[in-house]
Every structure is written in structure tokens, then in C-alpha cells.
Design an enzyme around this catalytic site. Structure first.
Site, PDB file in Angstrom:
ATOM      1  N   HIS A 249     -16.402   4.685  10.453  1.00 39.18           N
ATOM      2  CA  HIS A 249     -16.694   5.846   9.615  1.00 39.18           C
ATOM      3  C   HIS A 249     -18.199   6.076   9.636  1.00 39.18           C
ATOM      4  O   HIS A 249     -18.985   5.150   9.422  1.00 39.18           O
ATOM      5  CB  HIS A 249     -16.216   5.622   8.178  1.00 39.18           C
ATOM      6  CG  HIS A 249     -16.145   6.892   7.388  1.00 39.18           C
ATOM      7  ND1 HIS A 249     -17.268   7.544   6.937  1.00 39.18           N
ATOM      8  CD2 HIS A 249     -15.090   7.632   6.981  1.00 39.18           C
ATOM      9  CE1 HIS A 249     -16.907   8.639   6.282  1.00 39.18           C
ATOM     10  NE2 HIS A 249     -15.590   8.713   6.303  1.00 39.18           N
TER      11      HIS A 249
ATOM     12  N   ALA B 225      -8.761   4.984  -0.467  1.00 33.19           N
ATOM     13  CA  ALA B 225      -8.844   6.193   0.353  1.00 33.19           C
ATOM     14  C   ALA B 225      -9.375   7.352  -0.474  1.00 33.19           C
ATOM     15  O   ALA B 225      -8.874   7.633  -1.560  1.00 33.19           O
ATOM     16  CB  ALA B 225      -7.471   6.535   0.919  1.00 33.19           C
TER      17      ALA B 225
ATOM     18  N   LEU C 119      -3.196   8.830   5.473  1.00 32.56           N
ATOM     19  CA  LEU C 119      -2.363   8.816   4.268  1.00 32.56           C
ATOM     20  C   LEU C 119      -1.087   9.606   4.514  1.00 32.56           C
ATOM     21  O   LEU C 119      -0.004   9.230   4.053  1.00 32.56           O
ATOM     22  CB  LEU C 119      -3.121   9.388   3.071  1.00 32.56           C
ATOM     23  CG  LEU C 119      -4.232   8.536   2.462  1.00 32.56           C
ATOM     24  CD1 LEU C 119      -4.843   9.247   1.253  1.00 32.56           C
ATOM     25  CD2 LEU C 119      -3.733   7.161   2.071  1.00 32.56           C
TER      26      LEU C 119
ATOM     27  N   HIS D 115     -13.815   1.182  10.024  1.00 32.61           N
ATOM     28  CA  HIS D 115     -13.062   1.917   9.027  1.00 32.61           C
ATOM     29  C   HIS D 115     -11.552   1.917   9.243  1.00 32.61           C
ATOM     30  O   HIS D 115     -10.790   1.681   8.310  1.00 32.61           O
ATOM     31  CB  HIS D 115     -13.563   3.365   8.993  1.00 32.61           C
ATOM     32  CG  HIS D 115     -12.914   4.224   7.957  1.00 32.61           C
ATOM     33  ND1 HIS D 115     -12.849   3.860   6.623  1.00 32.61           N
ATOM     34  CD2 HIS D 115     -12.303   5.436   8.049  1.00 32.61           C
ATOM     35  CE1 HIS D 115     -12.226   4.815   5.943  1.00 32.61           C
ATOM     36  NE2 HIS D 115     -11.873   5.761   6.779  1.00 32.61           N
TER      37      HIS D 115
ATOM     38  N   ALA E  49       2.116   3.059   2.461  1.00 36.25           N
ATOM     39  CA  ALA E  49       3.231   3.041   3.407  1.00 36.25           C
ATOM     40  C   ALA E  49       4.382   2.207   2.863  1.00 36.25           C
ATOM     41  O   ALA E  49       5.538   2.649   2.831  1.00 36.25           O
ATOM     42  CB  ALA E  49       2.775   2.506   4.761  1.00 36.25           C
TER      43      ALA E  49
ATOM     44  N   GLY F 259      -7.662  12.568   1.460  1.00 36.49           N
ATOM     45  CA  GLY F 259      -6.416  13.191   1.044  1.00 36.49           C
ATOM     46  C   GLY F 259      -5.404  13.196   2.160  1.00 36.49           C
ATOM     47  O   GLY F 259      -5.443  12.337   3.044  1.00 36.49           O
TER      48      GLY F 259
ATOM     49  N   GLY G 158       0.833  -1.196   0.000  1.00 34.03           N
ATOM     50  CA  GLY G 158       0.000   0.000   0.000  1.00 34.03           C
ATOM     51  C   GLY G 158       0.866   1.243   0.000  1.00 34.03           C
ATOM     52  O   GLY G 158       2.063   1.184  -0.323  1.00 34.03           O
TER      53      GLY G 158
ATOM     54  N   GLU H 295     -12.176  18.808   6.444  1.00 32.73           N
ATOM     55  CA  GLU H 295     -12.898  17.615   6.862  1.00 32.73           C
ATOM     56  C   GLU H 295     -13.207  17.705   8.348  1.00 32.73           C
ATOM     57  O   GLU H 295     -12.718  18.598   9.052  1.00 32.73           O
ATOM     58  CB  GLU H 295     -12.083  16.346   6.545  1.00 32.73           C
ATOM     59  CG  GLU H 295     -11.861  16.151   5.046  1.00 32.73           C
ATOM     60  CD  GLU H 295     -11.097  14.886   4.723  1.00 32.73           C
ATOM     61  OE1 GLU H 295     -10.447  14.334   5.633  1.00 32.73           O
ATOM     62  OE2 GLU H 295     -11.143  14.453   3.560  1.00 32.73           O
TER      63      GLU H 295
END
Length: 588
Positions: free
Chosen positions: A233, A48, A380, A339, A18, A51, A16, A116
Site C-alpha cells: 500500500h 479495512a 472486501l 498490504h 470471509a 469499502g 474475518g 479510489e
């Protein structure tokens, strides 16, 4: 079936964001092997939506970003980790731009910043509402072009191996292409295996997010921290088909949550309304669903305008239309789903675990950034920052002569299976579950297990006392009323029981399975928890772990064993924290 072994300098398990950031940040002089359980792009990163959070405007400040993160994390975060990672955020964004990631810009060419839930400022850089996908699509070709990076797909990690000095120096895997078991020797082993959300029946995660990396590290003796904090979530599309996450930015841009009469209810629960942190919004939705006896609430974004929705939220718009919903004209049914795991394998700010030779980055790791509840778009960011930091530490570390692994029984041997499925009583806080004779006694009878001197919550930086509630009295009463309706569900696809519904509990007489495990976790270790439900879950998991050790050895048995261990660790952590904190909410 054949077996063999190979060697590499750096072995990264998980491809992914990371793992990819780490691989691309290592010097080309190092031999790198990047394993993934499926063909790229895979895992949660491409899914995702939001951001990366970073301070990039004059109206914002690092101190504000730190405060927002601490507040969202219920003051349970490691302040040093918060400052260190957030301070590196702008550089991480610039690194992505150098890698040709197409982040959205304004008409004058500046990075477009959105807001957000939980953020006091606009600080989210993004690529429409599919940021993870855009980032991975930009980075994957660069992995292919890097001659020093070997990518291997469809490989399952089954066990970490130690050398004679006690360091992790190898990994037993199963290659699904060649149908071979294999041991990979490495100077540095990095777990980047992602989260554990798919241990729950209702999750935004990919099916592969089953927490095996946590169990691998725990079996190797690594410290595990804060597993009880699983973020749900709040706004997942409640419609036919796979769970689809409706990005936080829809509320950040002004979307409203409505009850069945079309009334905004979030102002009743928190002064920040729809912009409250996710744990508060999720519990408020659960309370509202309980009051109405419904399986969902409604998200209204019509007032944002068709142009805004088409420009900034094309994926959400497209997915809605695919399911017969038009975000430009319709209310959208939403409900919470598992989530993000805020806890994981404890690491420092270079990705090092408490076991020599073993590193961890991404959602599988716990740096202390997220505390008891992750702030939106910090994840992220953490993947990039920690991937690059771990790469720097690995590149600068002194390479020691690779020594022989400690001899172990062949990975397909039954005795190996029994070893990996049996543990000592691992409760780090005996007072919280000492009265559980069934759970404690069954665990304590096993003879071999990891070193539990490194306890689940040994690194906690806060007391177990909950912070003052930000909910109004009306909201608090609504949530507490759930206790008076024991066993009730909010529709067939959304279970928020408090753990007293015995008829729905999986029978411990049946063989353990992933579907049964998911139902158990959803029922008893989900958004709303209490001691009785957690004890029931722990007892069932104890029995299943004992049963699986007696089954004939197989690949499915080994992977399910890892999943059961992680679920058991999570449940134990939730039981050991008797008070509500952040994403961990105890009804009792």
C-alpha cells in the site's frame, strides 16, 4: 497436556469477513464451528478502511468495473472469475444492508459512492473510512445469536488431516484456553485465515497475518497460485507508533502526493497521477524517496476541507491527531508497506480447492480476481461474494459418511515435526533456479513432501512478458536508477534494498525466528526484487527450515515452521517469475 477430538459438519478456520459471511450464509440446520486465533473482532477485516466496489449508479457499468479490475491486475486475472465475482457485487452489498451494516448515505438517502485509485467511476460503498470495522461490528452479534454456530477463540490450526478416501476431513489444533491439542473432524473444512503481510517487517496487516493457511493447504497437496504478487500500500503513515494505513479514498477524493519541496510528483510517473493503481504509486514513491534520500514523501489533503475530512475520514483524522499531525493543516508523511496478498490457495468460484473436502475463501484464497495487483475495494467484496458462494456450494453438496482419518503420529511427536518441515525440490520451473546449486540441492535431499504436480503457477492466464509500462520515461529512469545505488535504504524504518546488502542479511547460523524472517523478507522479497536477493533469501529459508526440524518440538516451533514454509513458497514464486508484472517488480 491432554488431547481429544470433536466433530462438526462445517469447520471454518478464520473469523474475518470471509469466514463470517460464510458462517452466516449456511443453513441453520448445519452444525458450524468457527475458529479464530484471537477474540473477535480479529484479523485484517476490522482494519479495512475503504469499502466494497460495486456497480450501483447509472453512470457506471459492469464492463467498466471489469476493465478497471483487469487493468489494475496487469491482465493477469482470470476473466471468468472477474466477471462472476463483480456481477455478484450489488447483491453482496444488498446482503450487507439486510444485515444492518451502516453504509454511508447521501442527503437524499442514496448510498454514498466514493472513488479510489484504479477506478474509472465512483463505485465504492463505505462506512466513513472504517468500513471493515463497521461491517464486522454489525455481523458479530448475529454470529452470537446463531445457535447452530459455535465460536471458538484462541485456537491455532496446526495440520490438516486426510481420511481414507484422500479428502481433508479434520484439523489438528491447539486450544490456548484449555492448553490442549485436539483434532476436529469435519465434513467440510474451510480455510479463511487471511493474508501474509506480517511476514514483512513493515506491514499494514495484523500481527496474526503470517500466511499459515497457505502452508497448511500446500502440505495437504493443494495448488498454490500467484504468491509472488504482494501488494504494497503506497500511503502508510510514517510516524512513531504502529503502521497505520491512510485509506486510498483520500487520494480518490483528490489528495496529492508531494516531494520535499511541496511539488506534486505523481504526474511525472503516470498520467493518472495519484489515481494510478497501487503498484505504480508505490514504486513511484520508492523512486522519489530514492532521489531525495528520504524515508517518506508527503500526502496533502488540506484542500479537501475540514468538513469533508471530518465527515468521511474521521479515523484518519483521529489517528493523525494522536500522533501530532492534523490532516486539516499539515502535510502527512507516508511510505509504502506490505498490504495484501493477491495470490494464495487456488479455488474455483465456489471456494473449492484442488483437494477434496478443503475450501478456501478470503485473502488466503486465489480465485483469479486480483491478478497481479488488486484493485482497491475488490477484496472486501470478494470476501462477501465468495463466502456466500462457498456456503451455497457446501449446503448443496452431498454429505458423505464421515470416515476415519488416516492414522498419524501424535501432533506433538518429533517425527511429525520432521515430516512437516522437509520437502522435495518443489521448483515448478527448473530453468529459473537450476543454477542455484545451494538452494536446489538442499531442498532435493529431503525425503517426504506434498504433491508438486500442482505447481505454483500452473493456472497462470498470462505470459511472463510484462505489459507495456504506463510510466513516463522519467519515471522509468528513476526506478531503474535504484540499481545504481545498491544496498541503499530509505530511512531506518523503510527498507527497499535490491538485495545486495550482505551486512544486513540474517545469519543462517542463528536459530530461525519471526523477527529475523520478517527482516529477511523485507530486505530481499519486498517491493523491489532481483535474482541475487531472492536467491540469498531462498538459501537462508532452506537453512532455517532444516534447522527448525532439528529443534525440540513445541507450539512455537510448529507455527514458525508454517510461516517459514509460506515465506519459502513466496520467495520461490518470485524467483520463478523473472520479469516484472503488476505488484511483482524485478530490478533485473
Amino acid at each position: 497436556m491432554q488431547s481429544g477430538s470433536t466433530q462438526t459438519e462445517v469447520l471454518i478456520i478464520g473469523a474475518g469477513l470471509a469466514g463470517t459471511s460464510l458462517a452466516l450464509s449456511l443453513p441453520s440446520t448445519m452444525k458450524v464451528t468457527l475458529l479464530s486465533s484471537a477474540p473477535a473482532p480479529c484479523g485484517a477485516s476490522p482494519m479495512a478502511l475503504g469499502g466494497l466496489a460495486a456497480v450501483l449508479s447509472a453512470q457506471d457499468s459492469l464492463e467498466q468495473h471489469i476493465e478497471d479490475t483487469l487493468e489494475a491486475g496487469a491482465r493477469h486475472s482470470d476473466k471468468e472469475a472477474v466477471r462472476g465475482i463483480l456481477q455478484a457485487a450489488p447483491e453482496a452489498v444488498h446482503w450487507l444492508l439486510k444485515k444492518q451494516v451502516p453504509l454511508d448515505r447521501t442527503e437524499d438517502g442514496q448510498l454514498h459512492l466514493t472513488r479510489e485509485g484504479g477506478h474509472s467511476q465512483r463505485r465504492i460503498v463505505h462506512a466513513a473510512d472504517a468500513s471493515g470495522y463497521a461491517i464486522m461490528q454489525a455481523l458479530l452479534p448475529q454470529l452470537t445469536q446463531a445457535s447452530h454456530i459455535q465460536q471458538r477463540t484462541d485456537c491455532l490450526a496446526l495440520d490438516l488431516r486426510h481420511n481414507e478416501q484422500g479428502a481433508v476431513a479434520g484439523v489438528d489444533i491447539y486450544d490456548q484456553h484449555s492448553r490442549r491439542y485436539e483434532t476436529i473432524l469435519a465434513d467440510h473444512v474451510v480455510l479463511a485465515t487471511g493474508g501474509l503481510g506480517s511476514l514483512y517487517a513493515h506491514s499494514t496487516n495484523p500481527d496474526s497475518a503470517l500466511g499459515e493457511g497457505i502452508a497448511l493447504a500446500w502440505r495437504a497437496g493443494a495448488a498454490i497460485r500467484d504468491l509472488e504478487f504482494v501488494q504494497f500500500h503506497p500511503t502508510c503513515l510514517h510516524a512513531d507508533g504502529p503502521t497505520f494505513l491512510l485509506t486510498e479514498a483520500l487520494r480518490g477524493e483528490g489528495g496529492h502526493l508531494l516531494d520535499k519541496q511541496g511539488r506534486r510528483f505523481m504526474p511525472d510517473y503516470d498520467a493518472r497521477a495519484e489515481l494510478a493503481p497501487r503498484d505504480i504509486v508505490s514504486r513511484a514513491i520508492a523512486a522519489q524517496m530514492r532521489q531525495e534520500g528520504s524515508s517518506h514523501v508527503w500526502l496533502d489533503v488540506r484542500h479537501l476541507g475540514a468538513d469533508t475530512l471530518q465527515q468521511h475520514f474521521p479515523r484518519a483524522l483521529e489517528e493523525g491527531l494522536r500522533r501530532g499531525l492534523d490532516l486539516r493543516q499539515d502535510w502527512v508523511p507516508v511510505a509504502p508497506a506490505a498490504h495484501y496478498s493477491c495470490g494464495g490457495i487456488e479455488t474455483d468460484l465456489s471456494g473449492r480447492t484442488t483437494v477434496a473436502g478443503l475450501n478456501a475463501v478470503g485473502e488466503v484464497a486465489c480465485t483469479g480476481l486480483h491478478g497481479a495487483n488488486r484493485l482497491a475495494s475488490n477484496s472486501l467484496l470478494e470476501c462477501v461474494v465468495m463466502g456466500r458462494a462457498a456456503a451455497e456450494a457446501i449446503a448443496e453438496s452431498k454429505i458423505t459418511q464421515r470416515s476415519a482419518l488416516i492414522p498419524e503420529t501424535d501432533i506433538a511427536n518429533t517425527s511429525s515435526m520432521s515430516r512437516s518441515c522437509s520437502y522435495k525440490n518443489s521448483n515448478p520451473n527448473s530453468s529459473s533456479s537450476s543454477s542455484s546449486s545451494s538452494s536446489s540441492s538442499s531442498s532435493s535431499q529431503a525425503s517426504v513432501g506434498p504433491n508438486w504436480s500442482l505447481s505454483l503457477n500452473a493456472s497462470s492466464h498470462s505470459t511472463p512478458n510484462p505489459r507495456p509500462s504506463l510510466m513516463t520515461a522519467t519515471a522509468a529512469n528513476a526506478v531503474e536508477n535504484i540499481i545504481n545505488d545498491k544496498g541503499r535504504h530509505y530511512g531506518k524504518n523503510n527498507s527497499y534494498s535490491n538485495g545486495n546488502s550482505k551486512n544486513r542479511s540474517p545469519s543462517t547460523n542463528n536459530p530461525p525466528s519471526l523477527p529475523a524472517l520478517r527482516n529477511l523478507m523485507q530486505e530481499h522479497v519486498g517491493l523491489l526484487r532481483n535474482r541475487q536477493g531472492l536467491m540469498q533469501a531462498l538459501h537462508t529459508l532452506d537453512q532455517w527450515r532444516r534447522q527448525i526440524s532439528l529443534l525440540p518440538p513445541s507450539l512455537d516451533q510448529r507455527t514458525l515452521s508454517l510461516q517459514l514454509d509460506t515465506a519459502w513458497l513466496l520467495t520461490q514464486a518470485a524467483l520463478d517469475r523473472p520479469h516484472s508484472l503488476g505488484a511483482h517488480y524485478r530490478l533485473d
